[in-house]
Design a protein around this motif. Structure first.
Motif, mmCIF file in Angstrom:
data_model
loop_
_atom_site.group_PDB
_atom_site.id
_atom_site.type_symbol
_atom_site.label_atom_id
_atom_site.label_comp_id
_atom_site.label_asym_id
_atom_site.label_seq_id
_atom_site.Cartn_x
_atom_site.Cartn_y
_atom_site.Cartn_z
ATOM 1 N N SER A 9 -22.293 61.181 33.220
ATOM 2 C CA SER A 9 -21.478 61.971 32.294
ATOM 3 C C SER A 9 -22.006 61.837 30.869
ATOM 4 N N ASP B 250 -21.735 67.697 33.991
ATOM 5 C CA ASP B 250 -20.405 68.284 33.857
ATOM 6 C C ASP B 250 -19.483 67.995 35.035
ATOM 7 N N GLY B 251 -20.064 67.625 36.178
ATOM 8 C CA GLY B 251 -19.221 67.397 37.345
ATOM 9 C C GLY B 251 -20.001 66.742 38.465
ATOM 10 N N PHE C 102 -13.059 60.478 34.337
ATOM 11 C CA PHE C 102 -13.344 61.884 34.018
ATOM 12 C C PHE C 102 -12.596 62.323 32.767
ATOM 13 N N TYR D 153 -13.654 62.111 28.868
ATOM 14 C CA TYR D 153 -14.594 63.056 28.268
ATOM 15 C C TYR D 153 -13.891 64.333 27.839
ATOM 16 N N ARG E 51 -14.584 65.712 32.898
ATOM 17 C CA ARG E 51 -15.478 65.989 34.021
ATOM 18 C C ARG E 51 -14.633 66.315 35.254
#
Length: 565
Positions: free
Chosen positions: A200, A205-206, A259, A262, A266
């Motif tokens: 990340s 992005d994922g 996640f 961020y 994410r």
């Protein structure tokens, strides 16, 4: 005052994205070793941008012995030297982001490779050590532990246990080179949080989560016999010892907290091969965010099969509060055009028929290439018209078929090598792409490709198709770009047609998708034709074709049509 609409769009970009799956080793090669690499992906960013996709999903690119196509990971925070460096990865991310394309990477948390530093340390440390607690080791049966702890089998064939050489055995649900991690171990959990942050922080992005439903296991004694464990479909309450246990969601709640550190948060999409009633938890806002819906990939070319898959996916959307995914193919299934070009079998899915076809090296039953490609084009327009995210597998936009006659000496998939001849494996959908009609590897790289491409790949080259407005590539480009201009919210309504062969649904207001699964042409309601997967026959939609309409006010009523497909 902040623009909350823009903020929401930035945060939730993945909910309606078109995602293009890249299998790095077979996408593009820049150094001539026959293996695709990271700089090869970077070189094709203009192609991806012209296709119009919102994101790419990269299958594993980590250091690996390739015992399972890269899903045997030596180091989760590095790039395989044969594919490039972390600097190459950063440059690729920068170029993709510069083209407005997000980056999703595969993460493989169920198992490491047997070359991972943790597993080497576990073998050296011996029974009872903290190093072994990171994996699943058990004492063998018999006076010297010479027999495995139970009769469980690997998903790739053969026993699920491998001897450690000291009376203990380690568990591997897949290849023996893929020892399963022990997710009851805090060190394992913390290390994967570090990996999520590592990528990340580099702009990823994922994440696509491999075997997301398999991390938590119950290997307490007494062990159930394999005949009971192997029956997965009967377990819809979280009680199966290996799959879809409720405690796995505690892990993903921890991931969600990472996640959300961020901005934008994410996201992750779960590869969770579970009962549809159990899928929504993986896609919840407190978990990964999205889960793959494989039912359309498994569907045969029948309107009833597609309608059932669509209804199931929409049900998941309502249950999870997220969006679902739609895909026809990926790196684990025979190519779409081939599945749809083989004779239907009412007792088996199209995927099962294709696997049997592969065992004959693609000779029996006879493949109707043109019909398969026609249906694959129609299927693509269905998936792109649905609410949620669409995942495209590299090469499907070229209409590629499965390479069914790869010789045994080039097969790499452990499904082929460990199944005792019961499976041909997945190599046939992973053959390097043809970018041009000539050269030693049809533009894939400056040298020959591995595995080798068939001569007929030249006809499907991207350069040839880009110059042909009627090609499959041109159809995909038009459809993906058109989709971006249409309302892709949650609005969805079935329109009854009076025909078992015709599937018709309406999206936002007056945008319609109509598919003729039969062989005879059918009338369309009035409206502006936006796109069709095959040339129209006057005002009739031909067989095995899909059309998008706008401004239609009528329904499609074709009670006299009967399928002859």
């Amino acid at each position: 005052m902040p623009d909350t609409t823009t903020d929401a769009a930035a945060r939730d970009w993945w909910k309606n994205a078109v995602v293009y799956q890249i299998y790095p080793r077979s996408f593009a090669d820049t150094d001539g070793d026959g293996i695709g690499n990271i700089s090869g992906i970077t070189s094709r960013v203009p192609y991806l941008a012209q296709l119009g996709v919102n994101a790419v999903w990269l299958s594993p690119f980590y250091p690996s012995a390739l015992a399972d196509g890269g899903y045997d990971v030596d180091d989760y925070r590095d790039v395989d030297p044969r594919l490039g460096t972390l600097d190459d990865f950063d440059a690729m991310v920068e170029d993709l982001h510069g083209a407005g394309i997000k980056v999703i990477v595969d993460i493989v948390p169920n198992h490491t490779s047997d070359r991972h530093e943790w597993f080497r340390a576990a073998l050296e440390a011996g029974p009872g050590s903290p190093e072994r607690e990171r994996y699943i080791f058990r004492d063998g049966l018999g006076p010297d532990g010479e027999r495995p702890p139970n009769d469980w089998e690997s998903g790739f064939g053969g026993p699920a246990w491998e001897p450690a050489g000291d009376g203990q055995w380690y568990f591997h649900h897949f290849a023996k080179e893929q020892p399963d991690l022990n997710w009851d171990n805090d060190e394992v959990r913390e290390d994967f949080l570090k990996t999520l942050r590592f990528w990340s922080d580099r702009g990823v992005d994922g994440f696509r989560v491999d075997v997301a439903h398999g991390l938590v296991k119950d290997l307490s004694e007494p062990f159930a016999p394999w005949a009971e464990v192997a029956v997965v479909d009967q377990h819809t309450d979280g009680s199966h010892p290996l799959w879809d246990r409720d405690a796995v969601h505690e892990i993903y709640a921890e991931w969600r907290r990472v996640f959300d550190e961020y901005d934008p948060p994410r996201f992750a999409v779960a590869e969770a091969c579970v009962h549809p009633s159990r899928r929504a938890r993986y896609a919840s806002a407190k978990g990964l965010g999205q889960a793959f819906n494989f039912e359309m990939q498994d569907a045969s070319w029948r309107s009833a099969d597609f309608r059932k898959a669509i209804d199931s996916g929409l049900d998941q959307t309502r249950e999870s509060g997220s969006t679902t995914t739609w895909l026809l193919g990926c790196h684990d299934s025979p190519r779409v055009a081939t599945r749809y070009g083989l004779p239907a079998d009412p007792q088996r899915t199209a995927v099962q028929v294709a696997h049997q076809w592969l065992l004959t090296d693609g000779t029996e039953p006879a493949l109707d290439r043109a019909l398969g490609e026609r249906r694959a084009r129609a299927g693509a327009l269905i998936t792109l018209a649905l609410p949620g995210s669409t995942y495209l597998y590299q090469g499907d936009e070229l209409g590629l078929h499965e390479v069914g006659d790869l010789p045994p000496e080039v097969l790499e998939d452990p499904l082929a090598t460990r199944s005792g001849g019961r499976e041909k494996g997945r190599d046939g959908c992973r053959v390097p792409l043809p970018w041009s009609a000539d050269g030693p590897s049809f533009g894939f790289g400056p040298g020959p490709a591995r595995p080798p491409q068939p001569a007929w790949f030249a006809r499907y080259a991207a350069a040839l198709q880009a110059a042909d407005p009627e090609s499959t590539l041109s159809l995909y480009r038009r459809a993906v770009q058109l989709r971006a201009t249409l309302n892709t919210g949650a609005d969805f309504t079935w329109i009854e047609t009076g025909s078992a062969d015709v599937l018709h649904f309406r999206r936002a207001e007056q945008w319609h998708c109509i598919t003729n699964f039969g062989s005879e042409p059918v009338p369309l309601p009035e409206g502006e034709l936006l796109i069709s997967s095959a040339p129209m026959e006057g005002e009739l939609l031909p067989g095995n074709a899909t059309a998008w309409l706008r401004g239609s006010t009528g329904s499609t009523r074709v009670p006299s049509v009967r399928s002859r497909a």
